[in-house]
Design an enzyme around this catalytic site. Structure first.
Site, PDB file in Angstrom:
ATOM      1  N   ARG B 125       0.528  -1.162  -0.051  1.00  0.00           N
ATOM      2  CA  ARG B 125       0.036  -0.022  -0.070  1.00  0.00           C
ATOM      3  C   ARG B 125       0.668   1.141  -0.107  1.00  0.00           C
ATOM      4  O   ARG B 125       0.326   2.216   0.407  1.00  0.00           O
ATOM      5  CB  ARG B 125      -0.998   0.221   1.280  1.00  0.00           C
ATOM      6  CG  ARG B 125      -2.209  -1.012   1.183  1.00  0.00           C
ATOM      7  CD  ARG B 125      -3.241  -0.778   2.100  1.00  0.00           C
ATOM      8  NE  ARG B 125      -3.984  -1.965   2.045  1.00  0.00           N
ATOM      9  CZ  ARG B 125      -3.716  -3.067   3.170  1.00  0.00           C
ATOM     10  NH1 ARG B 125      -2.724  -2.670   4.144  1.00  0.00           N
ATOM     11  NH2 ARG B 125      -4.652  -4.010   3.169  1.00  0.00           N
ATOM     12  N   LYS B 147       1.928  11.398 -10.961  1.00  0.00           N
ATOM     13  CA  LYS B 147       1.238  10.723 -11.393  1.00  0.00           C
ATOM     14  C   LYS B 147       2.012   9.355 -12.092  1.00  0.00           C
ATOM     15  O   LYS B 147       2.996   9.439 -12.451  1.00  0.00           O
ATOM     16  CB  LYS B 147       0.795  11.359 -12.799  1.00  0.00           C
ATOM     17  CG  LYS B 147      -0.244  12.377 -12.625  1.00  0.00           C
ATOM     18  CD  LYS B 147      -1.020  12.629 -14.065  1.00  0.00           C
ATOM     19  CE  LYS B 147      -1.872  13.744 -14.113  1.00  0.00           C
ATOM     20  NZ  LYS B 147      -2.531  13.899 -15.299  1.00  0.00           N
ATOM     21  N   GLU B 189       6.780  19.699 -24.211  1.00  0.00           N
ATOM     22  CA  GLU B 189       6.411  20.076 -23.002  1.00  0.00           C
ATOM     23  C   GLU B 189       6.876  21.224 -22.382  1.00  0.00           C
ATOM     24  O   GLU B 189       6.524  21.639 -21.728  1.00  0.00           O
ATOM     25  CB  GLU B 189       6.496  18.766 -22.133  1.00  0.00           C
ATOM     26  CG  GLU B 189       5.966  17.409 -22.357  1.00  0.00           C
ATOM     27  CD  GLU B 189       4.499  17.149 -22.178  1.00  0.00           C
ATOM     28  OE1 GLU B 189       3.807  18.232 -21.637  1.00  0.00           O
ATOM     29  OE2 GLU B 189       3.680  16.230 -22.745  1.00  0.00           O
ATOM     30  N   LYS B 232       5.643  22.968 -13.707  1.00  0.00           N
ATOM     31  CA  LYS B 232       5.058  21.906 -13.301  1.00  0.00           C
ATOM     32  C   LYS B 232       4.974  21.754 -11.703  1.00  0.00           C
ATOM     33  O   LYS B 232       3.643  21.555 -11.295  1.00  0.00           O
ATOM     34  CB  LYS B 232       5.833  20.499 -13.852  1.00  0.00           C
ATOM     35  CG  LYS B 232       5.298  19.200 -13.288  1.00  0.00           C
ATOM     36  CD  LYS B 232       4.368  18.772 -14.157  1.00  0.00           C
ATOM     37  CE  LYS B 232       3.719  17.564 -13.817  1.00  0.00           C
ATOM     38  NZ  LYS B 232       3.387  16.284 -14.729  1.00  0.00           N
ATOM     39  N   GLU B 242      -5.344  16.823  -9.314  1.00  0.00           N
ATOM     40  CA  GLU B 242      -5.895  17.127 -10.650  1.00  0.00           C
ATOM     41  C   GLU B 242      -7.478  17.310 -10.773  1.00  0.00           C
ATOM     42  O   GLU B 242      -8.136  17.002 -11.715  1.00  0.00           O
ATOM     43  CB  GLU B 242      -5.878  16.110 -11.830  1.00  0.00           C
ATOM     44  CG  GLU B 242      -5.971  16.587 -13.037  1.00  0.00           C
ATOM     45  CD  GLU B 242      -5.221  15.670 -14.120  1.00  0.00           C
ATOM     46  OE1 GLU B 242      -5.447  14.214 -13.994  1.00  0.00           O
ATOM     47  OE2 GLU B 242      -4.525  15.994 -15.188  1.00  0.00           O
ATOM     48  N   ARG B 246      -4.435  21.954 -12.224  1.00  0.00           N
ATOM     49  CA  ARG B 246      -3.687  21.012 -12.762  1.00  0.00           C
ATOM     50  C   ARG B 246      -4.036  20.793 -14.141  1.00  0.00           C
ATOM     51  O   ARG B 246      -3.176  20.430 -14.901  1.00  0.00           O
ATOM     52  CB  ARG B 246      -3.621  19.909 -11.858  1.00  0.00           C
ATOM     53  CG  ARG B 246      -2.391  18.928 -12.563  1.00  0.00           C
ATOM     54  CD  ARG B 246      -2.205  17.641 -11.443  1.00  0.00           C
ATOM     55  NE  ARG B 246      -1.078  16.861 -12.016  1.00  0.00           N
ATOM     56  CZ  ARG B 246      -0.286  16.193 -11.178  1.00  0.00           C
ATOM     57  NH1 ARG B 246      -0.567  16.198  -9.770  1.00  0.00           N
ATOM     58  NH2 ARG B 246       0.605  15.344 -11.646  1.00  0.00           N
ATOM     59  N   ASN B 250      -2.686  20.290 -19.279  1.00  0.00           N
ATOM     60  CA  ASN B 250      -3.307  19.234 -20.458  1.00  0.00           C
ATOM     61  C   ASN B 250      -3.349  20.036 -21.617  1.00  0.00           C
ATOM     62  O   ASN B 250      -3.992  19.904 -22.857  1.00  0.00           O
ATOM     63  CB  ASN B 250      -4.614  18.619 -20.192  1.00  0.00           C
ATOM     64  CG  ASN B 250      -4.243  17.537 -19.080  1.00  0.00           C
ATOM     65  OD1 ASN B 250      -3.367  16.748 -19.073  1.00  0.00           O
ATOM     66  ND2 ASN B 250      -5.092  17.361 -18.272  1.00  0.00           N
ATOM     67  N   HIS B 253      -3.400  18.479 -25.082  1.00  0.00           N
ATOM     68  CA  HIS B 253      -3.293  16.919 -24.929  1.00  0.00           C
ATOM     69  C   HIS B 253      -4.639  16.510 -25.297  1.00  0.00           C
ATOM     70  O   HIS B 253      -4.482  15.409 -25.428  1.00  0.00           O
ATOM     71  CB  HIS B 253      -3.040  16.943 -23.483  1.00  0.00           C
ATOM     72  CG  HIS B 253      -1.590  16.904 -23.123  1.00  0.00           C
ATOM     73  ND1 HIS B 253      -0.829  17.994 -23.249  1.00  0.00           N
ATOM     74  CD2 HIS B 253      -0.649  15.715 -22.711  1.00  0.00           C
ATOM     75  CE1 HIS B 253       0.597  17.747 -22.829  1.00  0.00           C
ATOM     76  NE2 HIS B 253       0.449  16.556 -22.541  1.00  0.00           N
ATOM     77  N   HIS B 257      -3.848  13.364 -27.362  1.00  0.00           N
ATOM     78  CA  HIS B 257      -4.094  11.869 -27.162  1.00  0.00           C
ATOM     79  C   HIS B 257      -4.758  11.372 -28.402  1.00  0.00           C
ATOM     80  O   HIS B 257      -4.711  10.072 -28.655  1.00  0.00           O
ATOM     81  CB  HIS B 257      -5.007  11.890 -25.941  1.00  0.00           C
ATOM     82  CG  HIS B 257      -4.068  12.112 -24.703  1.00  0.00           C
ATOM     83  ND1 HIS B 257      -4.737  12.958 -23.423  1.00  0.00           N
ATOM     84  CD2 HIS B 257      -3.120  12.120 -24.374  1.00  0.00           C
ATOM     85  CE1 HIS B 257      -3.943  12.821 -22.677  1.00  0.00           C
ATOM     86  NE2 HIS B 257      -2.847  12.473 -23.027  1.00  0.00           N
ATOM     87  N   HIS B 270       4.796  11.217 -28.238  1.00  0.00           N
ATOM     88  CA  HIS B 270       3.817  11.963 -27.539  1.00  0.00           C
ATOM     89  C   HIS B 270       4.240  13.507 -27.732  1.00  0.00           C
ATOM     90  O   HIS B 270       3.110  14.366 -27.991  1.00  0.00           O
ATOM     91  CB  HIS B 270       3.953  11.754 -25.818  1.00  0.00           C
ATOM     92  CG  HIS B 270       2.962  12.398 -25.069  1.00  0.00           C
ATOM     93  ND1 HIS B 270       1.618  12.269 -25.151  1.00  0.00           N
ATOM     94  CD2 HIS B 270       3.189  13.344 -24.180  1.00  0.00           C
ATOM     95  CE1 HIS B 270       1.085  13.029 -24.184  1.00  0.00           C
ATOM     96  NE2 HIS B 270       2.178  13.869 -23.714  1.00  0.00           N
TER      97      HIS B 270
END
Lengths: 366, 366
Positions: B125, B147, B189, B232, B242, B246, B250, B253, B257, B270
């Site tokens: 955990r 993330k 980025e 960032k 998020e 945040r 994106n 993005h 995507h 990417h």
């Protein structure tokens, strides 16, 4: 002295408090609305046994309220807490299609709660989860506190996450059909909560021992369960991620995990193993603190949990070794939870091998 | 105007702040000590490419300082972000044996960081994780912000968790051997961070465009990367999970995507896809806010990222449909990040199909 509440609050940091609502599963849609979940898709995870009874009324209640429920039924039993079963859930849920607001509703005992809770913790990096416990152990322990996870070949619950439910919908009537052995096993955790943090609850259990052990007196059960749940809720609130006080919830568990592992999982139920472990921890506590611990009273209650197998047939050296590899250890020190007095516990790593052996002999005596 | 810092702080709630330390990987043991990790076992996860260069010196540095490192090498590339590879890590790590204080050190680019970070998030955990980025995209984006996750057959990063590193050890010299296409993709980025939140960084990039695009000027890189990382870090600090600000990370993005998915993962990197997506978002922003957006300047910088494939060959209807199924959508509304002005962004769901089509035509023009 002990009342029958309709709700127990679990206060967490950063406004993530949630409630345990004692009500019928038919009220599930209203409660989802109360906690701010907007109708749309939802996933219901259950097992074959619980599903046979509650899948249909829960689906109907959800659909009538405008939800689009997708019900997934897993096989009953601990073997469903596996990477394979988790993958089945991921595939099913992701192919059906969800977004980050889609709740997962865990309808079942500890296995369903841990598995569905873990899927919810990790799908899209976390979607809402609603726990609907249907076993005693889930009502007072596993559905509360946010621990979720699956087993690994090398041990239980080794893969998991902390993921707090948005709400717990606790329908105590689901306990009416629980097999007797599951009930008495669950009683081990109820007694644990009383012994480590609620002396009044212990007195209540002691006073009504036969009735609460059979689970037949609805009025008593409806007082006892919320009270036991409150102990867990309060300890979790203080220590959500198990760095400090939450460790006392492991009273009896160092021995218990070893017993389950050495005997082979499923031989002893978790509760049966915890009952034996608590007797060992009780012995060690009384040895250090003879005056403060009513050892005979507590042991009498612990021995009221029926054992289906004789723990004295397990090899002590095997149990000792298994305790050494418990995941809650820090480095090489095996940690035990002991009692200061009835209703107060602490963690220690300082116990001699000789004392452990004596405790084992005491705990495995009928 | 832009300096060369040795450390950037990521301030999180509840005392879980962590630092990005700009230093040599040889200093890793000292930094582990600085952040309170006690020597003992540690797991190092890397890939075959990065491992060939850095596995040996990192292992030596750790061993010399009293650590017991266990190095696991995964195949390079996105296909390692899989349930199968994750299971290989679980099996290897749990059979080797860890406790809750055993750190996982992710030594590599985005794939290693996401995979090892997710294993660390879920083993027992949650165990400590130390990110050691070795790609540009990892230095300014994926190693920061917590993330973690793996891919699923139905989409990228659909299974994951938020798990903040204890520290990020950023050795900028690891970038010296990065292939050119990975470098320019990472620049997407960097430019994104400048455009959404740091107009001065944008001016710096614009001024040194050829040099930063080739990555050859060490002095410029050592100013640019910490500055992009800081953007960032600050956005993540405000919104760890998020739910709000945040989301501006994106920028570009939603289109990106969709492009990656429609072209088949791996066709566009990417970063290449994000560059196209940013051009589309830029067009939409300028359409709403003609005066405030220096469209030609920003577009000039974005077009400096070389494209290996022609995005205009993709079918617009396919791209449109793929945007609809992005996991960041709420319900059925597709969300886009647009610019108020250079250095400031916001989220909106209110864009007509006609405008999207125009933006696509603009973004896919050479």
């Amino acid at each position: 002295m002990i009342d029958t509440p309709s709700s127990v609050s679990v206060p967490l940091k950063r406004g993530r408090d949630y409630a345990i609502r004692y009500t019928s599963l038919r009220d599930l849609p209203g409660i989802l609305h109360d906690v701010g979940l907007r109708t749309g898709k939802c996933v219901v995870v259950t097992d074959e046994n619980v599903g046979a009874q509650y899948r249909s009324p829960v689906r109907t209640a959800l659909s009538s309220a405008g939800w689009i429920p997708h019900v997934i039924t897993v096989p009953p039993g601990e073997k469903s807490k596996s990477a394979d079963q988790l993958q089945v859930l991921y595939d099913d849920i992701l192919e059906w299609g969800i977004d980050r607001d889609t709740p997962v509703i865990a309808l079942g005992g500890g296995v369903v709660g841990d598995l569905a809770g873990y899927a919810a913790a990790t799908l899209l990096r976390g979607v809402p989860v609603v726990q609907c416990p249907t076993s005693l152990i889930a009502h007072v322990d596993s559905a509360l506190g946010g621990k979720t996870g699956i087993n690994h070949a090398t041990g239980k619950n080794l893969i998991g996450a902390f993921h707090q439910p948005n709400v717990v919908v606790a329908d105590l009537d689901t306990l009416g059909t629980l097999p007797q052995r599951e009930w008495t096993s669950g009683m081990a955790e109820v007694i644990k909560h009383a012994v480590i943090a609620d002396a009044d609850l212990f007195s209540f259990i002691e006073e009504h021992l036969v009735d609460v052990m059979t689970g037949r007196r609805r009025d008593l059960i409806h007082k006892m369960i919320p009270r036991a749940a409150k102990v867990k809720a309060e300890i979790v609130a203080e220590d959500e991620k198990e760095s400090g006080r939450r460790a006392i919830l492991n009273f009896g568990h160092t021995f218990a995990h070893a017993i389950e592992s050495v005997a082979g999982y499923g031989t002893f139920t978790h509760g049966e193993a915890v009952a034996i472990g608590m007797r060992a921890a009780l012995f060690l506590s009384a040895q250090r603190n003879t005056q403060a611990i009513p050892r005979e009273n507590i042991d009498y209650v612990l021995r009221a949990i029926p054992q289906q197998h004789d723990p004295s047939e397990l090899d002590w050296q095997d149990v000792r070794r298994a305790m050494q590899s418990d995941k809650k250890n820090k480095g090489d020190v095996v940690r035990f939870v002991l009692l200061d007095r009835l209703g107060q516990a602490y963690v220690t790593g300082d116990i001699s091998d000789a004392a452990l052996r004596q405790a084992w002999d005491f705990a495995t005596r009928p």
